[in-house]
Design a protein around this motif. Structure first.
Motif, PDB file in Angstrom:
ATOM      1  N   MET A  76       0.872  -1.136   0.069  1.00  0.00           N
ATOM      2  CA  MET A  76       0.013   0.014  -0.205  1.00  0.00           C
ATOM      3  C   MET A  76       0.796   1.176  -0.052  1.00  0.00           C
ATOM      4  SD  MET A  76      -3.123  -0.994   2.785  1.00  0.00           S
ATOM      5  CE  MET A  76      -3.881   0.370   2.587  1.00  0.00           C
ATOM      6  N   THR A  77       1.982   1.284   0.795  1.00  0.00           N
ATOM      7  CA  THR A  77       2.671   2.590   0.775  1.00  0.00           C
ATOM      8  C   THR A  77       3.494   2.526  -0.575  1.00  0.00           C
ATOM      9  OG1 THR A  77       3.369   1.899   3.310  1.00  0.00           O
ATOM     10  CG2 THR A  77       4.948   3.313   1.791  1.00  0.00           C
ATOM     11  N   GLU A  78       4.155   1.727  -1.464  1.00  0.00           N
ATOM     12  CA  GLU A  78       4.626   1.647  -2.299  1.00  0.00           C
ATOM     13  C   GLU A  78       3.632   2.154  -3.520  1.00  0.00           C
ATOM     14  OE1 GLU A  78       6.573  -2.059  -3.051  1.00  0.00           O
ATOM     15  OE2 GLU A  78       8.106  -1.644  -1.212  1.00  0.00           O
ATOM     16  N   ALA A  79       2.473   1.793  -3.156  1.00  0.00           N
ATOM     17  CA  ALA A  79       1.375   2.066  -4.476  1.00  0.00           C
ATOM     18  C   ALA A  79       0.608   3.395  -4.116  1.00  0.00           C
ATOM     19  CB  ALA A  79       0.521   0.865  -4.477  1.00  0.00           C
ATOM     20  N   VAL A  80       1.199   4.175  -3.103  1.00  0.00           N
ATOM     21  CA  VAL A  80       0.417   5.195  -2.840  1.00  0.00           C
ATOM     22  C   VAL A  80       0.371   6.380  -3.780  1.00  0.00           C
ATOM     23  CG1 VAL A  80       2.153   6.510  -1.589  1.00  0.00           C
ATOM     24  CG2 VAL A  80      -0.107   6.801  -0.745  1.00  0.00           C
ATOM     25  N   ASP A  81       1.507   6.200  -4.657  1.00  0.00           N
ATOM     26  CA  ASP A  81       1.378   7.316  -5.687  1.00  0.00           C
ATOM     27  C   ASP A  81       0.941   6.889  -7.159  1.00  0.00           C
ATOM     28  OD1 ASP A  81       3.181   5.281  -6.218  1.00  0.00           O
ATOM     29  OD2 ASP A  81       4.765   6.891  -7.072  1.00  0.00           O
TER      30      ASP A  81
END
Length: 278
Positions: A76-81
């Motif tokens: 989720m963190t890596e896909a936040v952008d």
């Protein structure tokens, strides 16, 4: 012998945060601050304010996910952008979403799971409204083809989550919410004939009624709608609001028939966030 020292985060972080300029003055609540804020201090202050919320691990009222693996959080963190609605710019994200749709279609016994139509949404309410709109548009197209009036659509439900009342208000559909009688805990087949007519765009069957958790009898409702079509010529589809049961019934109640095995079921919504430790 080399000496290794470890910083005491539990103590130093508190000193770092509450000795900063940011913590010496009240931050404005309803306008942008005049200056900049140290990121770690801003994070800590917001985190501390969020401590006033309930503990998700103890929340048994709203079916929220209370725990996930660290790998989920990392993804989720890596896909936040990623702006997943922009499918041209982020085609692989779109591809993964499409795979998930087909996986769920297969789980829910769609006849051609690889050729189904579906999408992710921001929550159950949006998913339910997309299902409701599909029912309305299909009903309207059929009525227009027959040269009939399309101004008075209605939808028949049992005791539903508030999003269906919002759907009815937002999209000019009369909601016919069948009241509970006697020992009933949800919509029953014998209720349908009193509430369905030629303007009924569909029946909502809830797989996991919000305030009781019970499954409404989708298969029995479908049989009754089959009988109504045979007797009255009314072809009324079912949308299954499986928000809290769609990921439980396929694994726990394997013999329950509620999904696309029934021709009368045309659409399903379910919520990935409503399964506790699952």
């Amino acid at each position: 012998m080399p000496i290794h020292t470890v910083r005491d985060h539990s103590h130093s972080d508190i000193e770092d945060i509450y000795s900063t300029r940011l913590s010496e003055h009240g931050l404005p609540k309803y306008r942008m601050p005049e200056g900049t804020s140290e990121p770690h201090a801003a994070y800590a202050l917001v985190r501390d304010e969020l401590l006033l919320d309930g503990n998700a691990r103890q929340n048994l009222a709203t079916f929220c996910t209370t725990w996930v693996e660290d790998e989920v959080k990392q993804l989720m963190t890596e896909a936040v952008d990623k702006n997943m609605i922009d499918k041209d710019e982020y085609p692989q994200t779109a591809e993964i979403e499409s795979r998930c749709v087909h996986i769920l279609a297969d789980l829910w016994h769609a006849e051609k799971s690889w050729d189904t139509i579906g999408c992710s949404t921001t929550g159950s309410s949006e998913a339910a409204m997309l299902g409701g709109l599909a029912l309305k548009w299909k009903w309207r197209a059929r009525r227009e083809a027959e040269g009939k009036d399309t101004s008075k659509p209605n939808i028949v439900t049992g005791p539903v989550q508030i999003c269906w009342k919002k759907f009815a208000r937002y999209f000019d559909v009369e909601i016919r919410e069948v009241p509970l009688k006697g020992d009933a805990l949800g919509l029953r087949p014998e209720d349908l004939r009193d509430y369905c007519d030629e303007n009924t765009i569909g029946v909502v069957a809830t797989l996991g009624v919000t305030f009781t958790g019970v499954y409404e009898p989708v298969e029995a409702l479908a049989r009754e709608l089959d009988a109504i079509e045979r007797d009255l010529g009314l072809d009324i589809p079912i949308h299954v609001d499986a928000a809290s049961g769609g990921f439980i019934a396929p694994f726990i109640q394997r013999d329950l028939v509620w999904d696309f095995q029934l021709d009368r079921v045309r659409s399903i919504n379910a919520s990935g966030h409503k399964y506790g430790l699952a």
